[in-house]
Enzyme design. Structure first.
Site, short mmCIF file in Angstrom:
data_model
loop_
_atom_site.label_atom_id
_atom_site.label_comp_id
_atom_site.label_asym_id
_atom_site.label_seq_id
_atom_site.Cartn_x
_atom_site.Cartn_y
_atom_site.Cartn_z
N GLY A 50 0.77 -1.25 0.00
CA GLY A 50 0.00 0.00 0.00
C GLY A 50 0.79 1.28 0.00
O GLY A 50 0.21 2.36 0.13
N ARG A 54 -7.63 1.37 -15.21
CA ARG A 54 -7.57 2.17 -13.97
C ARG A 54 -8.33 3.50 -14.05
O ARG A 54 -9.06 3.84 -13.12
CB ARG A 54 -6.12 2.39 -13.53
CG ARG A 54 -5.36 1.08 -13.24
CD ARG A 54 -4.04 1.29 -12.52
NE ARG A 54 -4.22 1.61 -11.12
CZ ARG A 54 -4.12 2.78 -10.59
NH1 ARG A 54 -3.79 3.82 -11.35
NH2 ARG A 54 -4.32 2.98 -9.32
N TYR A 111 -11.25 3.25 -11.40
CA TYR A 111 -11.00 3.94 -10.13
C TYR A 111 -11.02 5.46 -10.27
O TYR A 111 -10.77 6.16 -9.29
CB TYR A 111 -9.62 3.58 -9.58
CG TYR A 111 -9.33 2.11 -9.47
CD1 TYR A 111 -9.97 1.33 -8.51
CD2 TYR A 111 -8.41 1.49 -10.30
CE1 TYR A 111 -9.70 -0.02 -8.39
CE2 TYR A 111 -8.13 0.13 -10.20
CZ TYR A 111 -8.78 -0.61 -9.24
OH TYR A 111 -8.51 -1.94 -9.13
N CYS A 123 -16.15 -0.06 -27.33
CA CYS A 123 -17.54 0.25 -27.64
C CYS A 123 -18.33 0.86 -26.50
O CYS A 123 -19.54 0.73 -26.43
CB CYS A 123 -18.24 -1.03 -28.09
SG CYS A 123 -18.29 -2.19 -26.73
N TYR A 155 -0.86 -3.08 -12.01
CA TYR A 155 -2.30 -3.26 -12.23
C TYR A 155 -2.76 -2.68 -13.57
O TYR A 155 -3.90 -2.19 -13.67
CB TYR A 155 -3.10 -2.63 -11.08
CG TYR A 155 -2.63 -3.06 -9.70
CD1 TYR A 155 -2.92 -4.34 -9.24
CD2 TYR A 155 -1.88 -2.22 -8.89
CE1 TYR A 155 -2.49 -4.76 -7.99
CE2 TYR A 155 -1.44 -2.64 -7.63
CZ TYR A 155 -1.75 -3.89 -7.20
OH TYR A 155 -1.32 -4.30 -5.96
N1 LLP Z 1 -0.84 -7.21 0.00
C1 LLP Z 1 -2.15 -7.51 -0.12
C2 LLP Z 1 -2.74 -8.51 0.77
C3 LLP Z 1 -2.91 -6.87 -1.10
O1 LLP Z 1 -4.20 -7.16 -1.22
C4 LLP Z 1 -2.31 -5.91 -1.96
C5 LLP Z 1 -3.09 -5.24 -2.98
C6 LLP Z 1 -0.94 -5.63 -1.79
C7 LLP Z 1 -0.23 -6.30 -0.79
C8 LLP Z 1 -0.20 -4.65 -2.66
O2 LLP Z 1 -0.71 -3.35 -2.57
P1 LLP Z 1 0.10 -2.16 -3.29
O3 LLP Z 1 1.44 -2.04 -2.62
O4 LLP Z 1 0.26 -2.52 -4.72
O5 LLP Z 1 -0.75 -0.97 -3.09
N2 LLP Z 1 -5.91 -2.68 -8.74
C9 LLP Z 1 -5.80 -1.58 -7.80
C10 LLP Z 1 -4.98 -1.95 -6.59
C11 LLP Z 1 -5.53 -3.14 -5.84
C12 LLP Z 1 -4.65 -3.62 -4.76
C13 LLP Z 1 -5.14 -4.93 -4.21
N3 LLP Z 1 -4.32 -5.46 -3.20
C14 LLP Z 1 -5.23 -0.36 -8.52
O6 LLP Z 1 -4.93 -0.46 -9.70
O7 LLP Z 1 -5.12 0.70 -7.91
#
Ligand code: LLP
Length: 403
Positions: A222, A302, A306, A332, A360
């Site tokens: 995150g 994205r 979002y 489309c 993503y």
């Molecule tokens: N750990 C767990 C358990 C997770 O569910 C996620 C992301 C991460 C780590 C990694 O999070 P990051 O560091 O990438 O923020 N598709 C969305 C993001 C969904 C994230 C889901 N889980 C987007 O494009 O913003």
């Protein structure tokens, strides 16, 4: 200055491999990893790349080559990680609402597992007792993250075992002899505020006292990276310092060390990715002009899913006179990449690059409208290499019966 690919390099790659095209820059991933190592120097910490952000096996191999571990969200991701050469002890699997059979499969693979429901935890305890150390994913009731779709730790979220059920967890541990090695939370994606992580640590340290065999506090991923001009990401240096201090204090106070784990996805790969598209047509759009490109939400969802902002550069005419454009796709339904965006004059045939396209983006692409998925190229040590071929008609038919 961060390592970046130049407009000229990107234009050349678009010419060579065609568009739409995903390009990833290995050194930029390495640089981000080094930032983490520097920020957390001296802390008892391990990093697991959240593979869900981008799973191309060549990226996984690169992640392994720089010494990073890997976090998976399905047993298939774990299989890919094994194929990429990761040792099972460096693979973490954090599941959500899955069938127990998949957890059993993960156990057979010998990887670290975080379980996020009482019912699966019970099944795990009954089957494996104390024989296989396991983690529990808790829901800490913390609101965090860039938007609600990617916010996962709040009180209405489907993720994890609610903190309120901690007594039931403890009863289960007593009853089945579970070996709880890890407490895990992941509160969301794009968390800028270091305090959110600090609150997570506090919550887990409070609960830690109940688990004498605990070794790991897993704080998930995150970390925010900048997407919009002028935006800043999570202050990693501050976070590193805080984690080091908090965990040292914990050890002093309770006489046992705990290791911090993190699962960064976006932080490692977002900025290393470029998505190059070609402008097919220009059309009037009120005060602006539509620039219709040769891709759409099928390849990069994205912005539509979002409302995410991605910087767009006109790499064919960077010095052109600035005008307002709506950059739109060829799907489309409405698929807008940018609205009323001031960009150097766009001509039909120009290449645009969409930035922050490592995390993503390809990963969430689809065959919607029966369009081919883009090719992927990895640039490493100045050399570009195709790491996924552009689809062909057979790819659309693969798996279909009766063709
Ligand atoms: N750990 C767990 C358990 C997770 O569910 C996620 C992301 C991460 C780590 C990694 O999070 P990051 O560091 O990438 O923020 N598709 C969305 C993001 C969904 C994230 C889901 N889980 C987007 O494009 O913003």
């Amino acid at each position: 200055m961060a390592t970046e690919l130049s407009h000229e390099q990107l234009v050349a790659l678009a010419g060579e491999y065609g568009t739409p095209l995903y390009v990833y820059h290995a050194e930029r991933i390495g640089e981000q990893y080094n930032h983490l190592l520097a920020a957390f120097r001296g802390a008892n910490v391990r990093f697991f790349y959240a593979a869900k952000a981008l799973t191309n096996i060549n990226i996984l191999r690169y992640i392994k080559s720089i010494g990073c571990n890997v976090d998976c969200s399905s047993v298939n991701e774990a299989r890919l990680a094994l194929l990429a050469g990761f040792d099972p002890t460096n693979i973490l699997y954090t599941s959500n609402n899955i069938a127990f059979e998949e957890i059993e499969e993960a156990q057979r693979l010998g990887i670290h597992i975080n379980i996020d429901s009482l019912s699966n935890l019970r099944k795990f305890g009954l089957k494996f007792g104390h024989s296989y150390p396991v983690g529990i994913r808790l829901r800490p009731n913390i609101m965090a993250g860039g938007n609600l779709k990617i916010s996962t730790g709040h009180a209405d979220s489907k993720f994890g075992i609610p903190l309120e059920q901690i007594n039931e967890v403890l009863d289960l541990v007593k009853e089945t002899g579970l070996f709880i090695r890890t407490l895990h939370i992941h509160t969301g994606s794009e968390i800028k505020d270091v305090e959110v992580f600090a609150r997570g640590i506090e919550v887990l340290f409070d609960v830690a006292a109940h688990f004498p065999e605990l070794e790991v506090i897993d704080l998930g991923g995150g970390f925010k990276v900048p997407y919009e001009p002028g935006e800043t990401g999570t202050d990693i240096a501050l976070l590193g310092k805080k984690v080091k201090e908090e965990f040292e204090q914990y050890e002093k106070k309770y006489g046992r060390p705990l290791q911090a784990w993190f699962e960064p996805g976006k932080f490692l790969v977002s900025e290393a990715g470029y998505f190059i598209t070609k402008v097919n047509v220009l059309k009037p759009a009120g005060q602006a002009v539509f620039a219709g490109v040769d891709t759409g939400l099928n390849h990069l969802i994205r912005p539509m899913f979002y409302g995410s902002y991605h910087v767009i550069d006109n790499i064919s005419n960077p010095g052109g006179e600035k005008k307002f454009y709506n950059v739109v796709g060829n799907i489309c339904e409405t698929d807008t990449f940018a609205e009323n965006r001031l960009l150097p004059e766009i001509r039909e045939g120009d290449y645009l690059v969409i930035r922050n396209a490592g995390a993503y983006c390809f990963e969430m692409s689809s065959h919607y409208n029966s369009r081919f998925k883009p090719a992927e190229v990895l640039v490493k040590e100045g050399e570009a290499r195709l790491i996924r071929k552009r689809d062909e008609l057979e790819d659309l038919l693969r798996g279909q019966v009766g063709v």
